[in-house]
Design a protein around this motif. Structure first.
Motif, short mmCIF file in Angstrom:
data_model
loop_
_atom_site.label_atom_id
_atom_site.label_comp_id
_atom_site.label_asym_id
_atom_site.label_seq_id
_atom_site.Cartn_x
_atom_site.Cartn_y
_atom_site.Cartn_z
N THR A 208 -24.01 -20.88 95.35
CA THR A 208 -24.79 -22.05 94.96
C THR A 208 -23.88 -23.27 94.90
O THR A 208 -22.86 -23.27 94.22
CB THR A 208 -25.47 -21.84 93.59
OG1 THR A 208 -26.29 -20.70 93.66
CG2 THR A 208 -26.31 -23.05 93.20
N ASN B 275 -21.50 -31.16 87.11
CA ASN B 275 -22.52 -30.21 87.52
C ASN B 275 -23.87 -30.69 87.02
O ASN B 275 -24.18 -30.58 85.84
CB ASN B 275 -22.20 -28.82 86.96
CG ASN B 275 -23.14 -27.75 87.46
OD1 ASN B 275 -24.16 -28.04 88.09
ND2 ASN B 275 -22.82 -26.51 87.17
N LYS C 96 -26.63 -29.43 87.22
CA LYS C 96 -27.46 -28.37 86.67
C LYS C 96 -27.32 -28.27 85.15
O LYS C 96 -28.10 -27.59 84.50
CB LYS C 96 -27.12 -27.05 87.32
CG LYS C 96 -27.55 -27.01 88.77
CD LYS C 96 -27.32 -25.66 89.38
CE LYS C 96 -28.00 -25.64 90.71
NZ LYS C 96 -27.26 -25.37 91.84
N THR C 97 -26.33 -28.96 84.58
CA THR C 97 -26.12 -28.90 83.13
C THR C 97 -27.06 -29.84 82.36
O THR C 97 -26.98 -29.91 81.14
CB THR C 97 -24.66 -29.25 82.77
OG1 THR C 97 -24.39 -30.59 83.19
CG2 THR C 97 -23.68 -28.29 83.39
#
Length: 118
Positions: free
Chosen positions: A14, A38, A40-41
């Protein structure tokens, strides 16, 4: 391959994207702008606010006052890494964040960021 190994491999493959995000109060239109290595955090940032553990006291107070429904999380820009040569993600993120802070000026009545002293 068992499921656990598949998931581990998927996680490794990913792509991690760094970038600039904002948290916006839809009621008073104040924003908080920051960078992350990141993107996604962002769910973690929402969790942090929900748990009452954000280090940004003003943002935390208004989150507590208005509730999570009053806030939106948005990615403003994804950092594009250079194709070749050395690329310092941390430094490039700092420059990108500074540009967004200069553009939006989310200070005082406009936001939750604190101006950095020169």
């Amino acid at each position: 391959m068992d499921r656990k190994k598949e998931l581990k491999q998927l996680f490794k493959e990913t792509k991690v994207e760094a970038g600039i995000y904002q948290i916006k109060n839809q009621l008073n239109h104040k924003v908080f702008i920051a960078s992350t290595r990141n993107l996604k955090t962002l769910k973690g940032k929402q969790f942090e606010l929900s748990m009452g553990s954000s280090t940004n006291t003003e943002l935390q107070e208004e989150w507590n006052q208005y509730g999570k429904e009053a806030f939106t999380f948005e990615v403003l820009e994804v950092l594009k890494p250079k194709e070749t040569g050395y690329f310092d993600v941390k430094r490039e993120l700092q420059k990108l964040e500074a540009a967004w802070l200069e553009k939006v000026k989310p200070y005082g009545d406009r936001g939750y960021n604190k101006e950095k002293a020169d």
